[in-house]
Design a protein around this motif. Structure first.
Motif, PDB file in Angstrom:
ATOM      1  N   PRO A 193       2.568   0.144   9.307  1.00  0.00           N
ATOM      2  CA  PRO A 193       1.667  -0.278  10.385  1.00  0.00           C
ATOM      3  C   PRO A 193       1.059  -1.640  10.052  1.00  0.00           C
ATOM      4  CG  PRO A 193       1.313   2.036   9.838  1.00  0.00           C
ATOM      5  CD  PRO A 193       2.258   1.494   8.811  1.00  0.00           C
ATOM      6  N   LEU A 194       0.797  -2.458  11.061  1.00  0.00           N
ATOM      7  CA  LEU A 194       0.351  -3.823  10.813  1.00  0.00           C
ATOM      8  C   LEU A 194      -0.953  -3.864  10.005  1.00  0.00           C
ATOM      9  CD1 LEU A 194       1.099  -6.751  11.318  1.00  0.00           C
ATOM     10  CD2 LEU A 194      -0.230  -6.672  13.444  1.00  0.00           C
ATOM     11  N   ALA A 195      -1.893  -2.960  10.331  1.00  0.00           N
ATOM     12  CA  ALA A 195      -3.165  -2.933   9.590  1.00  0.00           C
ATOM     13  C   ALA A 195      -2.919  -2.610   8.115  1.00  0.00           C
ATOM     14  CB  ALA A 195      -4.107  -1.901  10.206  1.00  0.00           C
ATOM     15  N   GLU A 196      -1.950  -1.733   7.863  1.00  0.00           N
ATOM     16  CA  GLU A 196      -1.652  -1.391   6.477  1.00  0.00           C
ATOM     17  C   GLU A 196      -0.982  -2.561   5.755  1.00  0.00           C
ATOM     18  OE1 GLU A 196       0.439   2.111   3.781  1.00  0.00           O
ATOM     19  OE2 GLU A 196       0.198   2.392   5.940  1.00  0.00           O
ATOM     20  N   GLN A 197      -0.150  -3.332   6.459  1.00  0.00           N
ATOM     21  CA  GLN A 197       0.432  -4.531   5.850  1.00  0.00           C
ATOM     22  C   GLN A 197      -0.674  -5.447   5.332  1.00  0.00           C
ATOM     23  OE1 GLN A 197       3.471  -6.651   8.151  1.00  0.00           O
ATOM     24  NE2 GLN A 197       3.856  -4.782   9.327  1.00  0.00           N
ATOM     25  N   HIS A 198      -1.714  -5.645   6.172  1.00  0.00           N
ATOM     26  CA  HIS A 198      -2.822  -6.524   5.772  1.00  0.00           C
ATOM     27  C   HIS A 198      -3.548  -5.964   4.545  1.00  0.00           C
ATOM     28  CE1 HIS A 198      -1.851  -8.561   9.356  1.00  0.00           C
ATOM     29  NE2 HIS A 198      -2.681  -7.968  10.193  1.00  0.00           N
ATOM     30  N   ARG A 199      -3.725  -4.625   4.505  1.00  0.00           N
ATOM     31  CA  ARG A 199      -4.410  -4.019   3.360  1.00  0.00           C
ATOM     32  C   ARG A 199      -3.559  -4.144   2.090  1.00  0.00           C
ATOM     33  NH1 ARG A 199      -5.430   0.098   7.189  1.00  0.00           N
ATOM     34  NH2 ARG A 199      -3.943   1.503   6.189  1.00  0.00           N
ATOM     35  N   ILE A 200      -2.268  -3.965   2.237  1.00  0.00           N
ATOM     36  CA  ILE A 200      -1.366  -4.071   1.087  1.00  0.00           C
ATOM     37  C   ILE A 200      -1.421  -5.476   0.495  1.00  0.00           C
ATOM     38  CG2 ILE A 200       1.081  -4.168   0.425  1.00  0.00           C
ATOM     39  CD1 ILE A 200       1.517  -1.806   2.374  1.00  0.00           C
ATOM     40  N   VAL A 201      -1.377  -6.478   1.362  1.00  0.00           N
ATOM     41  CA  VAL A 201      -1.416  -7.864   0.892  1.00  0.00           C
ATOM     42  C   VAL A 201      -2.716  -8.139   0.145  1.00  0.00           C
ATOM     43  CG1 VAL A 201      -1.546 -10.272   1.621  1.00  0.00           C
ATOM     44  CG2 VAL A 201       0.153  -8.761   2.641  1.00  0.00           C
TER      45      VAL A 201
END
Length: 510
Positions: A489-497
């Motif tokens: 999910p896009l929000a999770e991509q941001h958290r991962i980064v």
């Protein structure tokens, strides 16, 4: 005049090229009666600048024979060998892996098909073998006779114009090998280099004496290159110390969903991808976007738990699903999806070979500008200002563009992110050894994509995905387009980064 020899006594239709008043190279055809065609500008075909006194020529103009072999009737009688692709390695020609022709059919082969010393044997089909070349050597053929099969193109140079050893050095080099798959036709798994394509290849032609000096110099330098390669391997081994392994572990943990917890409130990636596909279909319908070759890719889990892929064209017609379980490198969390890179990007394109200049105004980003430590313009060369207008707007680099080194031993697979704040010139394009990847940011955060492609699941097998020789590996543009990438999910991509950067900072400061 780029070709000054008179070929009209040899061929019915010959090629002459010359520079026009605008400085661009043009080509015309001259038939046996001396009648000339209208000149055609071939600026876009010229891969690089050549020294004064050299000329560009079509391969057919400086050879006496270019012909694909033919499919033989095989036999167990080991007398008349057929040279196949596996006989032609970058390490040289060998007859040991050849099969044999039925002796009763040998008389059907014209004399010109029988291989001669110095014939160039160019592998002309197949993923991983396309473009590989060897030189026929009768001293290595104890049978004293051989022909090529239908997957090999035989090139016989005219030695008073073109030294076959120089021709081999050119066709084995990166200016040809790095784009060989783009010159070929067919599917990703079965590329084919058409005979007409081979005939029309451009080759730089030095004076004959200089060709021979070049061949001698290459022979002197190759042992030094091999020695340097061994030293480079040793240096890379030293670089793979503990901090490097820790970094790889964090990278892999990040892209497998193990760095941050999943949030059930996030929009699932499947919903995100379906919305993106709808937007892309609308853009295709409006003529604002080109439909993907073969249709839009959709990857899904079948009832048997395995992953399948289908293609949907612009009219909504679906292909039969194909199982791709063997391509999936690792398991991903619930709510994530696998996608082809071309499905979540707006631009994937190799750069092109520029005309260089000493005017330091318009930089060209080469492999040495892209280091794991980041992007830098300091080692860039510069484009001739007069040629800048020939670059389409989409080729001009933008913040967040992924710059993926796509050729060469020791550089293949290295990636950086373009950052305009580090480019004081305010403009830049990539050269032909770098693939530019522009992500669709409302679907794929370029920073997450970088973390994935920099990680061991990609980097540990990058050379297996590439084609060409050990010393000149090349990552084809089609291979890049078809790379699988996990989509959280896009929000999770941001958290991962964010979490990855924090973890990496801790490792760096230890």
């Amino acid at each position: 005049m780029l070709i000054s020899l008179d070929f009209t006594t040899l061929v019915a239709n010959t090629v002459e090229s010359q520079f026009g008043s605008d400085g661009s190279p043009y080509e015309k055809r001259v038939d046996a009666r001396g009648r000339e065609s209208e000149p055609v500008c071939i600026e876009g075909e010229i891969p690089f600048e050549i020294p004064e006194g050299w000329e560009w020529a079509r391969l057919e103009s400086v050879t006496t024979y270019i012909q694909r072999g033919k499919s033989p009737k095989y036999s167990t009688v080991e007398k008349y060998p057929v040279i196949a692709q596996k006989c032609n390695q970058w390490s040289g020609f060998s007859v040991e892996k050849a099969r044999f022709i039925d002796p009763a059919t040998v008389s059907k082969y014209a004399d010109e098909r029988v291989l001669k010393d110095g014939d160039l044997l160019w592998n002309s089909t197949g993923l991983g073998t396309l473009g590989r070349m060897a030189v026929y050597d009768s001293a290595k053929n104890r049978y004293g006779w051989a022909v090529a099969d239908s997957h090999v193109t035989v090139i016989r140079t005219r030695e008073d114009w073109l030294d076959y050893r120089y021709a081999f050095a050119y066709f084995a080099g990166p200016s040809v090998q790095s784009v060989i798959e783009e010159q070929a036709s067919g599917s990703t798994k079965q590329k084919e280099l058409a005979q007409e394509t081979v005939r029309n290849y451009l080759i730089p032609l030095p004076p004959l004496a200089e060709q021979r000096r070049i061949v001698e110099r290459v022979g002197e330098l190759m042992p030094l290159v091999e020695e340097y390669g061994e030293l480079e391997d040793a240096r890379e081994a030293l670089d793979a110390a503990l901090p490097g392994r820790l970094r790889k572990s964090v990278l892999q943990l990040a892209v497998q969903g193990g760095l941050v917890p999943q949030d059930p409130a996030d929009e699932p990636a499947g919903v995100l991808l379906e919305r993106i596909r709808g937007q892309r279909r609308q853009l295709v319908a409006e003529g604002k976007m080109r439909a993907p070759k073969g249709g839009e890719s959709i990857i899904f889990a079948g009832s048997d738990g395995r992953r399948y892929e289908k293609r949907v064209d612009a009219r909504g017609r679906e292909s039969e699903p194909v199982c791709i379980e063997g391509e999936i490198p690792f398991e991903i969390p619930e709510g994530w999806e696998w996608a082809r890179l071309e499905s979540v990007t707006t631009y994937i394109q190799r750069g092109k070979s520029p005309k260089y200049s000493t005017v330091e105004k318009y930089p060209v980003i080469a492999q040495k500008c892209n280091q794991w430590s980041g992007f830098s313009v300091e080692k860039a060369r510069f484009i001739d200002p007069a040629t800048v207008s020939k670059y389409a707007d989409e080729r001009v680099l933008k913040d967040g563009d992924l710059l993926w080194n796509s050729t060469g031993l020791g550089t293949l697979g290295r990636m950086a992110v373009y950052d305009s704040a580090k480019n004081r010139y305010g403009w830049a394009v990539a050269d032909s050894h770098v693939t530019v990847i522009r992500t669709q940011e409302d679907c794929l955060d370029h920073r997450f994509a970088f973390v994935y492609f920099a990680g061991p699941s990609v980097q540990s097998v990058i050379e297996d995905q590439a084609s060409g020789s050990t010393k000149q590996k090349e990552l084809a543009q089609e291979t890049v387009r078809n790379y699988l990438i996990p989509i959280p999910p896009l929000a999770e991509q941001h958290r991962i980064v964010g979490q990855f950067c924090a973890a990496l900072s801790k490792l760096t400061n230890q």
